[in-house]
Design a protein around this motif. Structure first.
Motif, PDB file in Angstrom:
ATOM      1  N   HIS A  80     -13.666   8.356 -11.147  1.00  0.00           N
ATOM      2  CA  HIS A  80     -14.198   7.418 -10.151  1.00  0.00           C
ATOM      3  C   HIS A  80     -14.743   8.140  -8.916  1.00  0.00           C
ATOM      4  CE1 HIS A  80     -14.305   3.774  -7.620  1.00  0.00           C
ATOM      5  NE2 HIS A  80     -14.583   3.219  -8.778  1.00  0.00           N
TER       6      HIS A  80
ATOM      7  N   VAL B 272     -19.335   2.054 -13.701  1.00  0.00           N
ATOM      8  CA  VAL B 272     -17.900   2.159 -13.439  1.00  0.00           C
ATOM      9  C   VAL B 272     -17.629   3.162 -12.330  1.00  0.00           C
ATOM     10  CG1 VAL B 272     -17.320   1.440 -15.771  1.00  0.00           C
ATOM     11  CG2 VAL B 272     -17.429   3.869 -15.233  1.00  0.00           C
TER      12      VAL B 272
ATOM     13  N   GLY C 245       0.821  -1.213   0.000  1.00  0.00           N
ATOM     14  CA  GLY C 245       0.000   0.000   0.000  1.00  0.00           C
ATOM     15  C   GLY C 245       0.850   1.256   0.000  1.00  0.00           C
ATOM     16  N   ASN C 246       2.082   1.167  -0.557  1.00  0.00           N
ATOM     17  CA  ASN C 246       2.996   2.326  -0.556  1.00  0.00           C
ATOM     18  C   ASN C 246       3.128   2.947   0.832  1.00  0.00           C
ATOM     19  OD1 ASN C 246       3.648   2.124  -3.238  1.00  0.00           O
ATOM     20  ND2 ASN C 246       2.284   3.760  -3.924  1.00  0.00           N
TER      21      ASN C 246
ATOM     22  N   VAL D 238      -6.175  -3.872 -12.161  1.00  0.00           N
ATOM     23  CA  VAL D 238      -6.504  -2.494 -11.777  1.00  0.00           C
ATOM     24  C   VAL D 238      -7.828  -2.069 -12.430  1.00  0.00           C
ATOM     25  CG1 VAL D 238      -5.768  -0.099 -12.069  1.00  0.00           C
ATOM     26  CG2 VAL D 238      -4.141  -1.823 -11.245  1.00  0.00           C
ATOM     27  N   LEU D 239      -8.027  -2.438 -13.695  1.00  0.00           N
ATOM     28  CA  LEU D 239      -9.290  -2.088 -14.356  1.00  0.00           C
ATOM     29  C   LEU D 239     -10.464  -2.745 -13.624  1.00  0.00           C
ATOM     30  CD1 LEU D 239     -10.745  -0.702 -16.752  1.00  0.00           C
ATOM     31  CD2 LEU D 239     -10.546  -2.840 -17.992  1.00  0.00           C
TER      32      LEU D 239
ATOM     33  N   PHE E  13      -7.688  -1.783  -0.627  1.00  0.00           N
ATOM     34  CA  PHE E  13      -6.519  -2.372  -1.282  1.00  0.00           C
ATOM     35  C   PHE E  13      -6.877  -3.629  -2.077  1.00  0.00           C
ATOM     36  CE2 PHE E  13      -5.100  -0.088   2.467  1.00  0.00           C
ATOM     37  CZ  PHE E  13      -4.110   0.726   1.933  1.00  0.00           C
TER      38      PHE E  13
ATOM     39  N   LEU F 245      -3.670   0.492  -5.166  1.00  0.00           N
ATOM     40  CA  LEU F 245      -2.728  -0.016  -4.203  1.00  0.00           C
ATOM     41  C   LEU F 245      -2.973  -1.473  -3.831  1.00  0.00           C
ATOM     42  CD1 LEU F 245      -2.346   3.154  -2.017  1.00  0.00           C
ATOM     43  CD2 LEU F 245      -0.803   2.297  -3.767  1.00  0.00           C
ATOM     44  N   ALA F 246      -1.924  -2.250  -3.946  1.00  0.00           N
ATOM     45  CA  ALA F 246      -1.963  -3.641  -3.532  1.00  0.00           C
ATOM     46  C   ALA F 246      -1.365  -3.758  -2.143  1.00  0.00           C
ATOM     47  CB  ALA F 246      -1.168  -4.491  -4.509  1.00  0.00           C
TER      48      ALA F 246
ATOM     49  N   ILE G  99     -11.558   6.158 -16.396  1.00  0.00           N
ATOM     50  CA  ILE G  99     -12.337   5.554 -15.308  1.00  0.00           C
ATOM     51  C   ILE G  99     -11.731   5.968 -13.969  1.00  0.00           C
ATOM     52  CG2 ILE G  99     -12.899   3.351 -14.211  1.00  0.00           C
ATOM     53  CD1 ILE G  99     -13.135   2.124 -16.999  1.00  0.00           C
ATOM     54  N   LYS G 100     -10.391   5.916 -13.886  1.00  0.00           N
ATOM     55  CA  LYS G 100      -9.725   6.359 -12.652  1.00  0.00           C
ATOM     56  C   LYS G 100     -10.050   7.805 -12.333  1.00  0.00           C
ATOM     57  CE  LYS G 100      -5.486   3.705 -13.254  1.00  0.00           C
ATOM     58  NZ  LYS G 100      -4.031   3.816 -13.422  1.00  0.00           N
TER      59      LYS G 100
ATOM     60  N   LEU H  92      -9.159   3.021 -19.167  1.00  0.00           N
ATOM     61  CA  LEU H  92      -8.772   2.918 -17.757  1.00  0.00           C
ATOM     62  C   LEU H  92      -8.407   4.251 -17.093  1.00  0.00           C
ATOM     63  CD1 LEU H  92      -8.236   1.313 -15.215  1.00  0.00           C
ATOM     64  CD2 LEU H  92      -6.106   0.492 -16.199  1.00  0.00           C
TER      65      LEU H  92
ATOM     66  N   ARG I  56     -10.731  -3.509 -10.585  1.00  0.00           N
ATOM     67  CA  ARG I  56     -10.954  -2.764  -9.350  1.00  0.00           C
ATOM     68  C   ARG I  56     -11.738  -1.471  -9.609  1.00  0.00           C
ATOM     69  NH1 ARG I  56     -10.234  -3.330  -3.758  1.00  0.00           N
ATOM     70  NH2 ARG I  56     -10.643  -1.267  -3.005  1.00  0.00           N
ATOM     71  N   TYR I  57     -11.353  -0.755 -10.661  1.00  0.00           N
ATOM     72  CA  TYR I  57     -11.985   0.542 -10.904  1.00  0.00           C
ATOM     73  C   TYR I  57     -13.435   0.432 -11.342  1.00  0.00           C
ATOM     74  CZ  TYR I  57      -8.361   3.784  -9.814  1.00  0.00           C
ATOM     75  OH  TYR I  57      -7.480   4.558  -9.122  1.00  0.00           O
TER      76      TYR I  57
ATOM     77  N   MET J  13      -8.337  -0.805 -22.247  1.00  0.00           N
ATOM     78  CA  MET J  13      -7.208  -0.211 -21.533  1.00  0.00           C
ATOM     79  C   MET J  13      -7.159   1.315 -21.723  1.00  0.00           C
ATOM     80  SD  MET J  13      -5.438  -1.878 -19.532  1.00  0.00           S
ATOM     81  CE  MET J  13      -6.545  -3.159 -18.950  1.00  0.00           C
TER      82      MET J  13
ATOM     83  N   SER K 183      -2.494  -4.384 -15.255  1.00  0.00           N
ATOM     84  CA  SER K 183      -3.486  -3.394 -15.680  1.00  0.00           C
ATOM     85  C   SER K 183      -4.886  -4.014 -15.704  1.00  0.00           C
ATOM     86  CB  SER K 183      -3.108  -2.782 -17.029  1.00  0.00           C
ATOM     87  OG  SER K 183      -3.001  -3.775 -18.008  1.00  0.00           O
TER      88      SER K 183
ATOM     89  N   ASN L 245       0.980  -1.665  -7.827  1.00  0.00           N
ATOM     90  CA  ASN L 245       1.061  -0.275  -7.346  1.00  0.00           C
ATOM     91  C   ASN L 245       1.473   0.676  -8.468  1.00  0.00           C
ATOM     92  OD1 ASN L 245       0.321  -1.085  -4.839  1.00  0.00           O
ATOM     93  ND2 ASN L 245       2.291  -0.707  -3.838  1.00  0.00           N
ATOM     94  N   ARG L 246       2.361   0.219  -9.336  1.00  0.00           N
ATOM     95  CA  ARG L 246       2.799   1.102 -10.427  1.00  0.00           C
ATOM     96  C   ARG L 246       1.695   1.338 -11.450  1.00  0.00           C
ATOM     97  NH1 ARG L 246       7.463  -1.777  -9.768  1.00  0.00           N
ATOM     98  NH2 ARG L 246       6.980  -3.135 -11.509  1.00  0.00           N
ATOM     99  N   HIS L 247       0.640   0.517 -11.442  1.00  0.00           N
ATOM    100  CA  HIS L 247      -0.484   0.740 -12.366  1.00  0.00           C
ATOM    101  C   HIS L 247      -1.600   1.543 -11.737  1.00  0.00           C
ATOM    102  CE1 HIS L 247       1.606  -2.078 -14.954  1.00  0.00           C
ATOM    103  NE2 HIS L 247       0.868  -1.592 -15.918  1.00  0.00           N
ATOM    104  N   GLY L 248      -1.397   2.041 -10.558  1.00  0.00           N
ATOM    105  CA  GLY L 248      -2.247   3.110 -10.114  1.00  0.00           C
ATOM    106  C   GLY L 248      -3.278   2.825  -9.047  1.00  0.00           C
TER     107      GLY L 248
END
Lengths: 282, 282, 282, 282, 282, 282
Positions: free
Chosen positions: F22, F54, D127-128, E49-50, E163, E118-119, F18-19, F15, E52-53, F12, E46, E113-116
């Protein structure tokens, strides 16, 4: 001093009723003279607002009546009925909807808002509140006349803590088609769905009459069955009585058929020993 | 029919007052004839219950008065006063506490409970509700007489959503010592602390009188200052008027000095145009 | 260094007990020497406060005892008993209430408050906490002596997250009449009603003794029945043992009869392997 | 009996500390002997669990130390340091991460779990939680050694009500690259971010020593500055003292440098008058 | 213009799938080429992450595979297997844990995390998430290889609203001993425990093949039983198929065996009509 | 395979949008061809539903247009305009309301409901959502044409978590009189009041054109001022541009003037790099 004593006596008389209905939901089917006469309209609105302020959750359900026929005529149509139901063509339906939702519903919303708490108008179409199917009528095709199959009460629940919902008696079927629905039926279905403590029908009669023409104050469903069989209940009252019995069967403990021609009929019914009209209980 | 109209008229007269006080807190200092006379006691309890049911949060504060002196005498003591304060020895204090908390407070709780909603009795000692310091009186030692320094309202807040708090006018100092406190002062301090919309003093006079002996319906704090300077306010009223002015300074918008000798005085004050007693505002 | 090791050993010994009772409610019937002796009073208060801080919810229940008789005598009355119950006339009842609620309850509240967390005193009359009916006693009229019929725990629930409730053993009947109630019985009824994990009776004996006069550490309800039949349990213990069995039958898993003459008896009972007194379990 | 008194005395001694830290967060930097010696590991885990049960929220932060060097050697590398920082190549970083997160962190989680409450292991990457930038070291390139720029405490907050977080001292930069971070620094940054009431460094020294070699019980930040200038603080202590001062500047009221070689050092520090080690305050 | 139409067509195609999975949990067992190939790793991240969003809650479960064997070899060990399970000595277990938790898990966390969004990485040891017992293997001793007995999902629930949990397939037994667990089995157990709507296995095959070597798009558990009996399912697929059937029996409605060698395989599976791989349903 | 890649590419591309949106609110002024053409109506409804799924909260605001004039004519009236405003007599107002609320609003509600999530229709009169005063027009009396003075967003807030609000552009003045209001103005006022992240005007033009007749993709409020002064913006666009500038001044960060004649214009605008129409930003 006399006046003061009288005032406190009457406020005290209201106390047990306020206790009984505190936090409860009361569904009021609004119609007849109470919806047409200007003075009665004002007294109705203030009754509803008072209910709200003493902790009762009122829900108002209304139909259309004379104004729909007037608009139909004005637009060159001719109202026709079958077995008490307005035969509703696609064109009629548009007029019904315009008048119910665009005129009457908003007039009631404005009326209540002017008495100091906030009403929110809904059609049975909003949030799929009233789900219906096409009503079968032996032989005749009633057109877009629906009968209630389900109530999706979420939209009422969302609004009930801040607003007084005012519902126009329309519904939608599974395919999204709008239907005209009898307002007594909608009121009864909503009362069941939200677990209302009381259902009130505002009518233009004194209540249910006994064999000797006397007003009956309180009747059981069994009494009503007897009166119906003996022909004592007039045909004009039959659909309303049917809705009342249906609601009681569906769990609504008290249904009152109220004389809407009296000022503050709702208030007197709810808050005083008087009682105006006939209360039907299980 | 006449009666029905009269009833609806009076209930309607109450509506704007119900709106105004909806969700608000009203602190009532209870005492005098309204606490002694059996009929007035009943009317007081039903007024408080009605307030609660229409959405007002009442808090009752009471002192002791004659019953404390009676018990003191019975136990062989002799009440003595200085500047309006009961000189309170350690032994007196025990009697004060027994009578205030163990007799009067519980009597009021029982009285309200019998009218259908639930009261919860508190002493200013519970949860350190009323923090005090010893009251200085030039020259004299008043004994265990305190003046309020702080109100810890948490215990009121916890109870207010389900119960009507009834508070006996005692307090504790920083070391945990209990003190006798003037009930008017406690009522004013609680009204400030909970942000009450109104503070009502039930008294045995008609209200504040004007220079010509007429009852003044509404006065400003400036008016009161004038009346006090000109000697129009009788000495018996002075402490109560002081508490009233203090509460207004502390942010309570309305303080009413009410004639508790009238039946349903609280109800008439809150819910009718009548108004009984004198309302002091900023 | 030695001291440090000893300290950590003892704190560690407490850990499994802290885990076991975390978030649980423990009802303590307070009375006897622990309520009269100043040093024991202080140790009791600090035990209760420690329980609270480590996440246990204590509820204290108390009766009156010697101080009621003293005040009765002082006011010219003469205490009389029947079958262990104080025969309570209307005048006696007023004295009971004054002493229980106005003296003892507030003394306990003050005691706990001085140890750093906040107590809130209640009578069984507040919020109709303890509902009773008149106790029948074959032949004799006990006067205003009640037996518990119901516990309305709402007022305890409202206070429990912020305060330690201290309950005086009074009750009210359906008509609102106050009654004197045995404190053991009130403690047991409250323990059942709130789902307490443990009920502790503070007494002036070492616990339940076996046939050879030895202290029994832990007994089952069956053991107790046997001891009672064989006459091993002294008559003075019988009502307490009855309340204990009743509470266990009502679902309280553990009842301890504790020797309140020991300092920190409650603390040792709850947090150490020692165990003081007798624990009764199903 | 003696034993019982001693027990109650010690539990009572803990009471004021339990009160003081109730509901507060305490960050413990875990390391040194307390992390290597089996008996000390057990005593540490039980101390943390006890803290949790009496209402304190502990957060454990740890580094790696000897085990990282051991694994590096085993995998054919050679640890090298500069100014107290481990020079960390990409390959070193993988070993650091494996040992910190995959060995030490999970060992601590398992250790705490076996003592009866649940720990949840986190890396500063999750979670950074710990954001860093590359640490500049005049002249030398330390490789992947980061300094903390930000703490994203959300993941701690989500876990804190149900679990004891155990954090491995890694961090990520803005581009998602992982870095090795000094664990004292991470502990201090987390203590600031979560508003901890206390930060504890478990070390292998007795605490901060005064000029005469005596253990200082409590020092102010000003005292520390003086000791540092006069060279009294040994160089090995300097980074820890720096982190302590930084945390205090960042709002943490109390930082303790604790002798982790003593059993139950954390427990004695938190719950007894003893105090072990040196407490630094503003 | 063409492009715009194509875009809206494809987004619209996704709509019914977005509706279907809205607010649902999808467990993805991550492994194979999708975990090794850099481009596939990015597309996997990605996709997650999609998901999730658009309102889906993904949970990622992973094992180790080749990297564990590589590290074992590097540290001088020799991986050995029995019936598909890695025989795991105490020393092997330390390597498994280092690589699974300290390398692979944190790599996935960083990737997401780098795709935006948080894991948060977890081992099955954290919060006792995965409880296991030693796996019995007729004759052979597998060492520290566990089979799942219980899932304590609280730690997932705490993290899921903020997360994306990423779980390394380890577990602990009742005594706190860590075990290596098959990741397919962990994924299936978590899917059951959290009431997942779908379980996805990322593999290096096209899916389940029919008798003629054709890819089967959708099969029932009955079909699978038939294929297994007829020997059509290759032995390499058998454990995965077993886990799939177990999950369905445990209430997971849909399990997909997905070809992880395709870019965006997860996204295509979830959001398009295409469907890649084989879906197994009850 | 190609198709699959194309699909994943386009999903993609969506994405990042969507972020960005959101959890945000987007107000869409619905009108023009998108409201009249059956295919565009369907594409509009599915766009709105996709937004909702979304995680975006769309609010739809609509006016009436051609259908009001048609009904006015049918009922024997003659629409007349002044400065772009429909002069609205009491009789006109009734027609406006019937058509806006009773026809168009309910048609939109039904349309959205058929695409799978639930819309709730509102008039600006419900819950006093849109408060207005009579619009002054130099010289001319516009009749019941209002300008927005306040938005009471409570009714939107109550519905937004479960429903897509669809608002008919009416309003009420302080006396409860209903007024016709320009829908662009209502949309802008609601966007400000609810803190919308974006306001979209669906129009029948390509967007704002530059001096050379080219479509401008993005303009600042300063650019717009320049274009307006230089006469580049056509008079038909001026009111819309005014509403856009007003909304930006009121805190709405982005206003898009969108070509509603394209299928899925809203979806392309929100979710693709394309962008259709002109975005105005501060």
């Amino acid at each position: 001093m006399e006046a003061a004593l009288e005032k406190s006596r009457i406020l005290m008389e209201a106390l047990p009723y306020i206790k009984r209905y505190h936090g409860r939901t009361v569904v009021v089917k609004y119609g007849g003279a109470a919806m047409e006469d200007p003075a009665l309209r004002e007294s109705f609105a203030s009754d509803i607002v008072l209910m709200r302020y003493v902790g009762i959750n009122p829900i108002v359900v209304h139909g259309g009546g004379p104004r729909i026929s007037a608009m139909t005529a004005r637009l060159g149509g001719r109202p026709s009925f079958h077995g008490g139901y307005r035969i509703t063509t696609a064109e009629d339906l548009e007029i019904v909807r315009m008048v119910l939702v665009g005129v009457i519903n908003k007039d009631i919303v404005g009326l209540v808002n002017r008495h100091g708490t906030l009403a929110a108008g809904l059609s049975g179409e909003d949030g799929n509140l009233i789900r219906v199917r096409k009503r079968e009528a032996d032989g005749a095709d009633l057109g877009f006349v629906g009968e209630v199959t389900q109530v999706n009460a979420a939209i009422l629940t969302d609004l009930l803590s801040d607003f007084i919902p005012v519902v126009a008696s329309l519904g939608v079927d599974a395919g999204g088609q709008t239907y005209n629905v009898n307002a007594d039926e909608v009121a009864a279905a909503i009362a069941e769905a939200v677990g209302a403590d009381k259902l009130v029908f505002l009518t233009d009669v004194a209540g249910i009459m006994g064999p000797a023409g006397e007003l009956l104050r309180q009747v059981s469903t069994a009494d009503v069955a007897g009166l119906r069989e003996s022909g004592t209940i007039l045909s004009g009252m039959l659909p309303k009585v049917s809705s009342a019995l249906g609601a009681i069967k569906g769990g609504v403990p008290r249904v009152t058929i109220l004389d809407g021609r009296l000022e503050h009929a709702v208030l007197l019914e709810i808050f005083t020993d008087e009682g105006v009209g006939t209360m039907v209980t299980a």
